[in-house]
Design a protein around this motif. Structure first.
Motif, PDB file in Angstrom:
ATOM      1  N   LEU A  23       5.055   0.940  12.371  1.00 31.43           N
ATOM      2  CA  LEU A  23       4.095   0.006  11.785  1.00 31.43           C
ATOM      3  C   LEU A  23       4.096   0.020  10.252  1.00 31.43           C
ATOM      4  N   ILE A  24       4.842   0.939   9.662  1.00 28.29           N
ATOM      5  CA  ILE A  24       4.830   1.083   8.203  1.00 28.29           C
ATOM      6  C   ILE A  24       5.994   0.287   7.607  1.00 28.29           C
ATOM      7  N   PRO A  25       5.730  -0.577   6.617  1.00 27.00           N
ATOM      8  CA  PRO A  25       6.826  -1.351   6.012  1.00 27.00           C
ATOM      9  C   PRO A  25       7.876  -0.455   5.363  1.00 27.00           C
ATOM     10  N   PRO A  26       9.142  -0.850   5.394  1.00 30.92           N
ATOM     11  CA  PRO A  26      10.193  -0.079   4.725  1.00 30.92           C
ATOM     12  C   PRO A  26       9.863   0.133   3.249  1.00 30.92           C
ATOM     13  N   ILE A  58      -4.712  -0.483   9.030  1.00 30.43           N
ATOM     14  CA  ILE A  58      -4.124  -1.364   8.010  1.00 30.43           C
ATOM     15  C   ILE A  58      -3.478  -2.577   8.672  1.00 30.43           C
ATOM     16  N   GLU A  59      -2.705  -2.347   9.727  1.00 29.87           N
ATOM     17  CA  GLU A  59      -2.029  -3.446  10.409  1.00 29.87           C
ATOM     18  C   GLU A  59      -3.047  -4.402  11.032  1.00 29.87           C
ATOM     19  N   ASP A  60      -4.099  -3.844  11.610  1.00 29.68           N
ATOM     20  CA  ASP A  60      -5.138  -4.689  12.199  1.00 29.68           C
ATOM     21  C   ASP A  60      -5.851  -5.510  11.133  1.00 29.68           C
ATOM     22  N   TYR A  61      -6.136  -4.890   9.995  1.00 27.58           N
ATOM     23  CA  TYR A  61      -6.792  -5.612   8.903  1.00 27.58           C
ATOM     24  C   TYR A  61      -5.901  -6.743   8.399  1.00 27.58           C
ATOM     25  N   ARG A  62      -4.603  -6.462   8.278  1.00 30.47           N
ATOM     26  CA  ARG A  62      -3.668  -7.494   7.819  1.00 30.47           C
ATOM     27  C   ARG A  62      -3.642  -8.685   8.766  1.00 30.47           C
ATOM     28  N   TYR A 100       0.829  -1.212   0.000  1.00 33.91           N
ATOM     29  CA  TYR A 100       0.000   0.000   0.000  1.00 33.91           C
ATOM     30  C   TYR A 100       0.864   1.263   0.000  1.00 33.91           C
ATOM     31  N   SER A 101       0.223   2.388  -0.284  1.00 32.62           N
ATOM     32  CA  SER A 101       0.887   3.687  -0.168  1.00 32.62           C
ATOM     33  C   SER A 101       0.027   4.609   0.684  1.00 32.62           C
ATOM     34  N   LEU A 102       0.627   5.709   1.136  1.00 31.96           N
ATOM     35  CA  LEU A 102      -0.033   6.658   2.028  1.00 31.96           C
ATOM     36  C   LEU A 102       0.092   8.078   1.494  1.00 31.96           C
TER      37      LEU A 102
END
Length: 291
Positions: A39-42, A282-286, A21-23
């Motif tokens: 919490l955001i992937p590199p 997003i992390e919770d949904y994943r 995803y992007s932000l």
């Protein structure tokens, strides 16, 4: 197409609907980005908006912060808000040199009349400044719910033209859509896009969790369809505007509805309720939907 020009994760099959995803952020969101960063992937792409009333230096600082935190900055350029050519070129030079920017996103902008020499995003592309600066990919807008100032035919014609010109200049086009509440309209739009022979990757705009009144306010401002029937599918009753809402049903619908016929697609989150709240969702949904 060299998908790596846009981002390395386009060459990878996503493990789940939120993968890759992007932000989006504003120049004022540096502290919020730092808070959400763990919490955001590199290398996550983070777009830095070009809003009225902001100093260029604030946007540059935000772009630099994105890079320093290990993410991929993608600054916006709002054509009608650019006062003159030196301002445009100085901003582009600054983000490239200070933040290692390789991808940009361009829009016409909200003003009805340009504040400088650029009427629309095509005029920015035509300068040749992006490829001279070493930019490898250009993001442009897509409008599954239509555009308030263009017919559907005009929207398609403009999109065709931009994709062709970006490609001809040796850069890769990326389409980032306006946010919406109805997955069906996005899926139909994607099929039309591919039927036109446009194979550019697409980021679908998804509203992050936010107060219901706030979501509807952004929808009205951006010309996004928010009828009672659409909002019911999203999980909101227009008879009850209290509380907050997340995009669970919308993202579920994309997870089940997207297929090979829609081409390469990832999600782009508009954090209307705040960056940290969006990233936490997003992390919770994943976690709730393991691959």
């Amino acid at each position: 197409m060299a998908y790596a020009q846009i981002h390395p994760n386009w060459d990878k099959e996503p493990a789940g609907i939120t993968d890759g995803y992007s932000l989006e952020m504003t120049a004022k969101d540096i502290a919020s980005l730092r808070e959400a960063a763990p919490l955001i992937p590199p290398e996550t792409p983070v777009a830095v908006t070009y809003l009225p009333g902001e100093e260029a230096q604030a946007r540059i600082a935000a772009t630099v912060a994105v890079r320093e935190l290990g993410f991929e900055p993608m600054p916006h350029f709002s054509a009608r808000r650019i006062i003159n050519v030196p301002e445009f070129e100085a901003y582009l030079k600054a983000v490239v040199e200070q933040a290692g920017v390789r991808r940009c996103f361009i829009v016409a902008g909200d003003p009805a009349e340009p504040q400088g020499p650029f009427f629309d995003s095509s005029a920015l592309i035509a300068t040749g400044a992006f490829e001279r600066a070493g930019i490898t990919a250009i993001g442009i807008g897509g409008h599954p719910d239509g555009h308030p100032n263009m017919t559907e035919a005009e929207c398609w014609a403009v999109l065709d033209k931009k994709v062709a010109e970006i490609t001809a200049r040796g850069m890769a086009p990326l389409i980032v859509t306006q946010f919406g509440f109805d997955a069906d309209s996005f899926l139909v739009w994607l099929e039309k896009l591919r039927a036109r022979g446009i194979d550019a990757p697409v980021r679908i705009g998804v509203p992050g969790p936010a107060g219901i009144k706030r979501l509807l306010g952004f929808a009205a401002r951006c010309g996004v369809g928010a009828s009672a029937s659409v909002m019911k599918k999203y999980g909101i009753s227009l008879g009850n505007l209290l509380g907050s809402a997340g995009p669970d049903k919308l993202v579920d619908a994309f997870a089940s509805g997207l297929g090979p016929q829609h081409g390469r697609v990832r999600l782009h989150f508009y954090p209307f309720g705040g960056l940290a709240k969006t990233v936490e969702w997003i992390e919770d949904y994943r976690r709730r939907h393991p691959a």
